[in-house]
Scaffold this active site. Structure first.
Site, short mmCIF file in Angstrom:
data_model
loop_
_atom_site.label_atom_id
_atom_site.label_comp_id
_atom_site.label_asym_id
_atom_site.label_seq_id
_atom_site.Cartn_x
_atom_site.Cartn_y
_atom_site.Cartn_z
CG HIS A 95 -3.77 61.04 -68.28
ND1 HIS A 95 -4.15 61.23 -69.59
CD2 HIS A 95 -2.46 61.36 -68.21
CE1 HIS A 95 -3.10 61.63 -70.30
NE2 HIS A 95 -2.06 61.71 -69.49
CD GLU A 143 0.03 65.21 -68.47
OE1 GLU A 143 -1.05 64.59 -68.48
OE2 GLU A 143 1.06 64.76 -68.93
O1 G3P Z 1 0.73 61.65 -68.93
C1 G3P Z 1 1.69 62.28 -69.72
C2 G3P Z 1 1.18 62.50 -71.09
O2 G3P Z 1 -0.16 62.87 -71.11
C3 G3P Z 1 2.01 63.51 -71.86
O3 G3P Z 1 2.03 63.05 -73.17
O4 G3P Z 1 3.18 62.37 -75.20
O5 G3P Z 1 3.03 64.80 -74.60
O6 G3P Z 1 4.53 63.28 -73.30
P1 G3P Z 1 3.27 63.40 -74.11
#
Ligand code: G3P
Length: 224
Positions: A95, A143
């Site tokens: 992550h 991400e």
């Molecule tokens: O692992 C998911 C996370 O990093 C995304 O964060 O708060 O933008 O949904 P968020």
């Protein structure tokens, strides 16, 4: 665990709202929604809550991290065997808030698989996603770090990173599920992600920090 798209993965991170008793309460809400709607859903409790949540709720749990070690004298580290024994069905790896080396990712994918556990490797761009796809994880979650926690959804703010990554990973191995995450908070974001070819979404604050997590979860599912 069979990762059946479309899927929703909730990373509970280390927020006060998703730790300890609060974490168990949130997990039970997720379980209720999971059972009522039959959607493929995974929750990722904090390490210290993992065994408890796995025991108390009947839905797939992943750990947020696992270390490339065997059992033994490793103070403070967490092995794939310990994750298995906790009752979890898989683990997030790499992550953006817990980055590791590609050589460790390679080891962990195999180690998790040897215990019958699924691997969901987090990546930050298309190039890293392609490199990780060569290691054959069960899933990749793209991400862009700058959107994490922003409330600005990757599927609307940077749709090309989703579609390009999906295409690039599929060219390497059609069996790898591709999720996207960062800023996902409603059904529209989920629908956009699926229309871009993603197999699901990975999210955190949109649910964990919500006044009514169940309402947000139901809205997310409405996008599937
Ligand atoms: O692992 C998911 C996370 O990093 C995304 O964060 O708060 O933008 O949904 P968020």
């Amino acid at each position: 665990m069979n990762l059946e798209p479309p899927m929703i993965a909730l990373n509970m991170k280390a927020y006060r709202e998703s730790s300890g008793e609060n974490g168990l309460k949130l997990a039970k809400i997720c379980e209720e929604v999971f059972e009522e709607n039959g959607v493929c859903m995974v929750i990722c409790p904090q390490q210290t809550d993992l065994s408890l949540v796995c025991r108390k709720v009947s839905m797939p749990c992943f750990s947020q991290h696992v270390d490339p070690i065997d059992v033994g004298s490793y103070t403070g580290w967490v092995s794939a065997e310990a994750i298995k024994n906790s009752g979890a069905e898989g683990s997030l790896i790499n992550h953006s808030e817990h980055r590791i080396r590609i050589s460790e990712i390679d080891i962990l994918i195999d180690k998790l698989r040897s215990f019958g556990l699924s691997s969901m490797v987090c990546t930050n761009n298309e190039a890293v996603s392609k490199a990780v796809a060569e290691l054959k994880p069960d899933a990749i979650a793209i991400e862009p770090p700058k959107l994490i926690g922003s409330g600005i959804s990757v599927s609307t703010a940077e749709p090309e990173i989703v579609s390009d990554t999906v295409d690039a990973v599929r060219r390497i191995d059609k069996g790898i599920k591709v999720l996207c995450g960062a800023g996902i908070s409603n059904g529209k974001d989920v629908r956009s992600a699926i229309e871009l070819g993603a197999d699901g979404v990975l999210l955190a604050s949109g649910v964990v920090k919500a006044k009514d997590p169940k309402e947000v979860l139901l809205d997310l599912i409405s996008g599937i």
